[in-house]
Design an enzyme around this catalytic site. Structure first.
Site, PDB file in Angstrom:
ATOM      1  N   TRP A 142      14.130 196.171  55.036  1.00 14.74           N
ATOM      2  CA  TRP A 142      15.107 196.457  56.091  1.00 14.74           C
ATOM      3  C   TRP A 142      15.983 195.244  56.392  1.00 14.74           C
ATOM      4  O   TRP A 142      15.497 194.112  56.409  1.00 14.74           O
ATOM      5  CB  TRP A 142      14.353 196.841  57.371  1.00 14.74           C
ATOM      6  CG  TRP A 142      15.174 196.749  58.602  1.00 14.74           C
ATOM      7  CD1 TRP A 142      15.428 195.629  59.354  1.00 14.74           C
ATOM      8  CD2 TRP A 142      15.876 197.813  59.228  1.00 14.74           C
ATOM      9  NE1 TRP A 142      16.239 195.947  60.417  1.00 14.74           N
ATOM     10  CE2 TRP A 142      16.522 197.281  60.363  1.00 14.74           C
ATOM     11  CE3 TRP A 142      16.011 199.179  58.944  1.00 14.74           C
ATOM     12  CZ2 TRP A 142      17.293 198.073  61.224  1.00 14.74           C
ATOM     13  CZ3 TRP A 142      16.781 199.957  59.807  1.00 14.74           C
ATOM     14  CH2 TRP A 142      17.412 199.397  60.923  1.00 14.74           C
ATOM     15  N   MET A 143      17.284 195.482  56.666  1.00 18.67           N
ATOM     16  CA  MET A 143      18.167 194.418  57.137  1.00 18.67           C
ATOM     17  C   MET A 143      18.991 194.936  58.311  1.00 18.67           C
ATOM     18  O   MET A 143      19.488 196.060  58.257  1.00 18.67           O
ATOM     19  CB  MET A 143      19.123 193.989  56.014  1.00 18.67           C
ATOM     20  CG  MET A 143      20.154 192.952  56.465  1.00 18.67           C
ATOM     21  SD  MET A 143      21.278 192.459  55.136  1.00 18.67           S
ATOM     22  CE  MET A 143      22.501 193.754  55.253  1.00 18.67           C
ATOM     23  N   ASN A 144      19.128 194.121  59.380  1.00 18.87           N
ATOM     24  CA  ASN A 144      20.190 194.409  60.357  1.00 18.87           C
ATOM     25  C   ASN A 144      21.128 193.206  60.453  1.00 18.87           C
ATOM     26  O   ASN A 144      21.667 192.815  59.404  1.00 18.87           O
ATOM     27  CB  ASN A 144      19.678 194.995  61.670  1.00 18.87           C
ATOM     28  CG  ASN A 144      18.641 194.211  62.431  1.00 18.87           C
ATOM     29  OD1 ASN A 144      17.540 194.021  61.959  1.00 18.87           O
ATOM     30  ND2 ASN A 144      18.968 193.788  63.622  1.00 18.87           N
ATOM     31  N   ASP A 145      21.355 192.655  61.618  1.00 19.42           N
ATOM     32  CA  ASP A 145      22.469 191.711  61.830  1.00 19.42           C
ATOM     33  C   ASP A 145      22.601 190.573  60.803  1.00 19.42           C
ATOM     34  O   ASP A 145      21.593 189.966  60.429  1.00 19.42           O
ATOM     35  CB  ASP A 145      22.303 191.002  63.172  1.00 19.42           C
ATOM     36  CG  ASP A 145      21.903 191.924  64.283  1.00 19.42           C
ATOM     37  OD1 ASP A 145      21.875 193.137  64.078  1.00 19.42           O
ATOM     38  OD2 ASP A 145      21.602 191.405  65.376  1.00 19.42           O
ATOM     39  N   GLN A 161      18.797 189.465  59.617  1.00 22.84           N
ATOM     40  CA  GLN A 161      17.600 190.043  60.243  1.00 22.84           C
ATOM     41  C   GLN A 161      16.899 190.872  59.185  1.00 22.84           C
ATOM     42  O   GLN A 161      17.459 191.852  58.682  1.00 22.84           O
ATOM     43  CB  GLN A 161      18.011 190.918  61.430  1.00 22.84           C
ATOM     44  CG  GLN A 161      18.499 190.138  62.624  1.00 22.84           C
ATOM     45  CD  GLN A 161      17.354 189.450  63.348  1.00 22.84           C
ATOM     46  OE1 GLN A 161      16.666 190.063  64.123  1.00 22.84           O
ATOM     47  NE2 GLN A 161      17.173 188.155  63.100  1.00 22.84           N
ATOM     48  N   TRP A 169      12.889 198.623  60.837  1.00 20.88           N
ATOM     49  CA  TRP A 169      12.945 197.413  61.657  1.00 20.88           C
ATOM     50  C   TRP A 169      11.546 196.933  62.039  1.00 20.88           C
ATOM     51  O   TRP A 169      10.749 197.702  62.566  1.00 20.88           O
ATOM     52  CB  TRP A 169      13.761 197.706  62.919  1.00 20.88           C
ATOM     53  CG  TRP A 169      14.025 196.487  63.745  1.00 20.88           C
ATOM     54  CD1 TRP A 169      15.086 195.637  63.636  1.00 20.88           C
ATOM     55  CD2 TRP A 169      13.205 195.971  64.811  1.00 20.88           C
ATOM     56  NE1 TRP A 169      14.981 194.619  64.561  1.00 20.88           N
ATOM     57  CE2 TRP A 169      13.833 194.810  65.295  1.00 20.88           C
ATOM     58  CE3 TRP A 169      12.004 196.366  65.391  1.00 20.88           C
ATOM     59  CZ2 TRP A 169      13.306 194.048  66.331  1.00 20.88           C
ATOM     60  CZ3 TRP A 169      11.472 195.602  66.426  1.00 20.88           C
ATOM     61  CH2 TRP A 169      12.127 194.461  66.894  1.00 20.88           C
ATOM     62  N   SER A 202      18.300 187.346  66.138  1.00 14.04           N
ATOM     63  CA  SER A 202      19.602 186.872  65.657  1.00 14.04           C
ATOM     64  C   SER A 202      20.027 185.520  66.226  1.00 14.04           C
ATOM     65  O   SER A 202      19.598 185.130  67.313  1.00 14.04           O
ATOM     66  CB  SER A 202      20.674 187.908  65.980  1.00 14.04           C
ATOM     67  OG  SER A 202      20.479 189.004  65.133  1.00 14.04           O
ATOM     68  N   ARG A 262      19.534 186.725  74.381  1.00 14.45           N
ATOM     69  CA  ARG A 262      19.395 186.452  72.942  1.00 14.45           C
ATOM     70  C   ARG A 262      20.716 186.212  72.196  1.00 14.45           C
ATOM     71  O   ARG A 262      21.782 186.342  72.728  1.00 14.45           O
ATOM     72  CB  ARG A 262      18.661 187.604  72.288  1.00 14.45           C
ATOM     73  CG  ARG A 262      19.280 188.981  72.486  1.00 14.45           C
ATOM     74  CD  ARG A 262      18.430 190.017  71.762  1.00 14.45           C
ATOM     75  NE  ARG A 262      18.969 191.350  71.853  1.00 14.45           N
ATOM     76  CZ  ARG A 262      18.564 192.267  72.738  1.00 14.45           C
ATOM     77  NH1 ARG A 262      17.633 191.965  73.631  1.00 14.45           N
ATOM     78  NH2 ARG A 262      19.099 193.475  72.741  1.00 14.45           N
ATOM     79  N   ASP A 263      20.554 185.929  70.918  1.00 13.66           N
ATOM     80  CA  ASP A 263      21.614 185.857  69.911  1.00 13.66           C
ATOM     81  C   ASP A 263      22.574 184.678  70.123  1.00 13.66           C
ATOM     82  O   ASP A 263      23.797 184.851  70.224  1.00 13.66           O
ATOM     83  CB  ASP A 263      22.415 187.186  69.871  1.00 13.66           C
ATOM     84  CG  ASP A 263      21.515 188.405  69.730  1.00 13.66           C
ATOM     85  OD1 ASP A 263      20.363 188.240  69.299  1.00 13.66           O
ATOM     86  OD2 ASP A 263      21.955 189.517  70.063  1.00 13.66           O
ATOM     87  N   GLU A 314      25.168 192.215  73.006  1.00 10.39           N
ATOM     88  CA  GLU A 314      24.417 191.522  71.959  1.00 10.39           C
ATOM     89  C   GLU A 314      25.378 190.715  71.072  1.00 10.39           C
ATOM     90  O   GLU A 314      26.588 190.941  71.069  1.00 10.39           O
ATOM     91  CB  GLU A 314      23.685 192.541  71.073  1.00 10.39           C
ATOM     92  CG  GLU A 314      22.693 193.404  71.832  1.00 10.39           C
ATOM     93  CD  GLU A 314      21.898 194.345  70.936  1.00 10.39           C
ATOM     94  OE1 GLU A 314      20.688 194.467  71.168  1.00 10.39           O
ATOM     95  OE2 GLU A 314      22.452 194.962  70.017  1.00 10.39           O
TER      96      GLU A 314
HETATM   97  C1  FRU Z   1      21.439 193.570  67.405  1.00  9.62           C
HETATM   98  C2  FRU Z   1      20.046 193.097  67.799  1.00  9.62           C
HETATM   99  C3  FRU Z   1      20.109 191.691  68.374  1.00  9.62           C
HETATM  100  C4  FRU Z   1      18.738 191.162  68.107  1.00  9.62           C
HETATM  101  C5  FRU Z   1      18.431 191.762  66.774  1.00  9.62           C
HETATM  102  C6  FRU Z   1      16.981 192.053  66.549  1.00  9.62           C
HETATM  103  O1  FRU Z   1      21.477 194.515  66.414  1.00  9.62           O
HETATM  104  O2  FRU Z   1      19.473 193.998  68.703  1.00  9.62           O
HETATM  105  O3  FRU Z   1      20.490 191.649  69.724  1.00  9.62           O
HETATM  106  O4  FRU Z   1      18.685 189.774  68.082  1.00  9.62           O
HETATM  107  O5  FRU Z   1      19.175 192.961  66.680  1.00  9.62           O
HETATM  108  O6  FRU Z   1      16.740 192.412  65.229  1.00  9.62           O
END
Ligand code: FRU
Length: 565
Positions: A142-145, A161, A169, A202, A262-263, A314
């Site tokens: 899985w990948m997000n940000d 991520q 996730w 992130s 965060r972030d 975010e």
């Molecule tokens: C955004 C988010 C960030 C957080 C990350 C967790 O997509 O919710 O705010 O740091 O993903 O994976």
């Protein structure tokens, strides 16, 4: 003789199989002893079951902990656990299963015990027909940000991520890829792993060209959220150009007072001669400053009364950009949040002024950088060449990201876009122009669309573009100059059945007159740009076979095959 050989073979098989039989001291709890013979332990995953909590233990000491959906009755795919790196001969996996069907009896019959095995390699050959040709994806998982992006010595670094133990996730870790041209990416070893302070959410990275932090000229500093009992901000430095990071001994470096905190995005503020950090706190952004990248001073907050507040804010970014053709510069504040007009996650922005302490704007409207459903967590590269602000987004939406029809990997990034600001009708807007590196991807001119191509449409008037396949699956793009609207409809684009929020007709406001559209088609995405970067719509699509037919009314199309096709 034959018989003896046969018997030995049976005994050997039994011995390897025996090693995989766990002890089950109680309901939901299994213990598996591993005599390490290979580099990886391959773990069988079943996506539909609950996560099991795994501790890797040696001599009573916990070496690692993570969650994985160990297969109960069928194996969807395998993920590799690197067991050689601990340098131990014997390891114990202590596994806690949750939810239904986890009694001692149930656990004994689990499919995973038959499948767990050791191997010196893990097959990362592509098995997905939807894996993009020219968009970045993780090799597996899985990948997000996008995280920590920076440019140094000709290389773009993209962290992300990542879940190394499954395609949903979980276990947030910074994966790492590098590229010379923003198109061809090479996977690098894992960059930052979870620790006692939490998983690694992130954040950003900067190149410390003036050695303000004391780790040397050109050291890379990363800033991320430690997602533990609460969210706090931590930092790590790298003296090998971002390959490996050392976490600061006094982490966390910023502690807040609310749960969603965060972030962190850090940047050098040339005008003020200081470092600034901006992070998301509930539904506002908080701004900090520092001289040494280690001690941070709170400066101000921005957000109340501005923009869309349908969800937490975010992944911020803040940067100074040219306003096209004016010689003037303004500041752009990026705020990723939910509440996109088409539903779910999107990138809103604010244009204003910033003096290193406070961001101000007189912007009244809510503005979005991309009006498609799959453009989130957008941030820019630090230290970009020629002062360029190149942005990448996560090409998905929290509404359905976990169930899109891929399994070996989940999610890609958008194509790279260069950001600037333009004026229209007395207002200021963010421009997103496809980065020039994409031109190098153009292959030969072709008559019909291919699975990875760019379609250029010179617009005459009202335009309708239908991209389809012989199965009748289609994406409809319409430009209406009178109402100044651009539409992309994916209701009939292919498989839309996996989530109720996936089918959509997305619409974007047009600023001025569109003279040309650039449409980037890859195996599972369609990104439609006004060539001047004044309107963008990015959407995922999952056709059962590639779109190979094109009908255009009100314009003239030229198609370039992309990549090596
Ligand atoms: C955004 C988010 C960030 C957080 C990350 C967790 O997509 O919710 O705010 O740091 O993903 O994976």
């Amino acid at each position: 003789m034959k018989r003896i050989l046969f018997l030995t073979a049976v005994l050997l098989v039994a011995a390897t199989a025996l090693a995989q039989i766990p002890q089950i001291p109680g309901n939901g709890h299994a213990m598996l002893k591993i005599h390490v013979t290979g580099r990886y332990l391959l773990l069988p995953v079943q996506e539909s079951v609950n996560n099991a909590a795994v501790q890797v233990i040696s001599g009573g000491e916990q070496l690692q902990s993570f969650n994985v959906r160990l297969a109960a009755d069928k194996v969807d795919y395998y993920v590799p656990l690197d067991i050689a790196r601990f340098g131990k001969e014997e390891l114990l996996l202590d596994i806690m299963f949750r939810g239904e069907r986890t009694s001692r009896n149930d656990l004994e019959g689990y499919e995973c015990w038959k499948g767990i095995r050791q191997s010196d390699s893990f097959d990362t050959g592509n098995r997905e027909r939807f894996r993009p040709v020219y968009h970045h994806t993780p090799v597996y998982g899985w990948m997000n940000d996008p995280n920590g992006m920076f440019y140094k010595d000709g290389l773009y670094h993209l962290y992300y991520q990542w879940n190394p133990y499954g395609s949903q996730w979980e276990n947030m870790t910074w994966g790492h890829s590098v590229s010379r041209d923003l198109i061809h990416w090479e996977a690098m070893p894992t960059a930052i792993e979870p620790d006692a302070l939490g998983t690694i959410f992130s954040g950003s990275a900067v190149v410390d060209n003036a050695n303000t932090a004391g780790y040397g000229r050109g050291a890379v500093m990363a800033f991320y959220t430690s997602a533990g009992r609460n969210q706090t901000q931590s930092s790590a430095f790298s003296t090998d150009d971002g390959k490996t990071f050392t976490k600061l001994p006094d982490n966390p470096v910023i502690v807040g007072d609310i749960p969603d905190f965060r972030d962190p995005k850090v940047f050098w503020n040339e005008d003020a001669g200081i470092w600034n950090l901006i992070l998301a706190a509930g539904q506002e952004m908080r701004i900090y400053s520092s001289r040494n990248l280690k001690e941070w001073k709170y400066e101000s907050s921005f957000g109340e009364g501005y923009g869309c507040h349908q969800g937490v804010w975010e992944c911020p970014d803040l940067m100074k950009l040219d306003v096209r053709g004016t010689g003037v510069q303004k500041w752009l504040l990026i705020c990723n949040t939910s509440g996109l007009p088409a539903g779910g996650s999107g990138t809103q922005y604010f244009i204003g002024d910033f003096d290193g302490h406070r961001f101000t704007t007189d912007q009244k409207e809510t503005l979005w950088m991309d009006y498609g459903k799959d453009h989130y967590a957008t941030v820019t590269f630090d230290n970009g060449p020629d002062g360029r602000k190149v942005a990448l987004a996560w090409m998905s939406n929290w509404q359905y990201a976990g169930v899109v029809p891929t399994m070996q990997f989940r999610s890609a990034n958008s194509v790279p876009r260069d950001l600037d600001i333009f004026e229209y009708g007395g207002g200021l807007f963010c421009g997103s122009t496809p980065s020039k590196e994409l031109l190098a991807m153009r292959g030969s001119k072709v008559k019909q669309p291919t699975e990875a191509c760019e379609i250029i449409v010179d617009i005459k008037d009202a335009t309708s573009i239908v991209l389809s396949n012989p199965k009748g699956e289609k994406v409809i793009i319409e430009y209406n100059p009178k109402d100044r609207k651009l539409f992309v409809d994916r209701n009939l684009s292919g498989d839309t059945s996996f989530h109720k929020d996936f089918p959509a007709r997305t619409v974007a406001p047009v600023h001025g007159v569109i003279k040309q559209l650039r449409i980037f088609v890859d195996r599972c995405s369609v990104e439609v740009f006004d060539s001047e970067g004044k309107t963008v719509i990015t959407n995922l699509v999952f056709p059962s076979e590639p779109y190979s037919l094109l009908k255009v009314k009100g314009g003239k199309a030229t198609i370039y095959a992309y990549g090596n096709s």
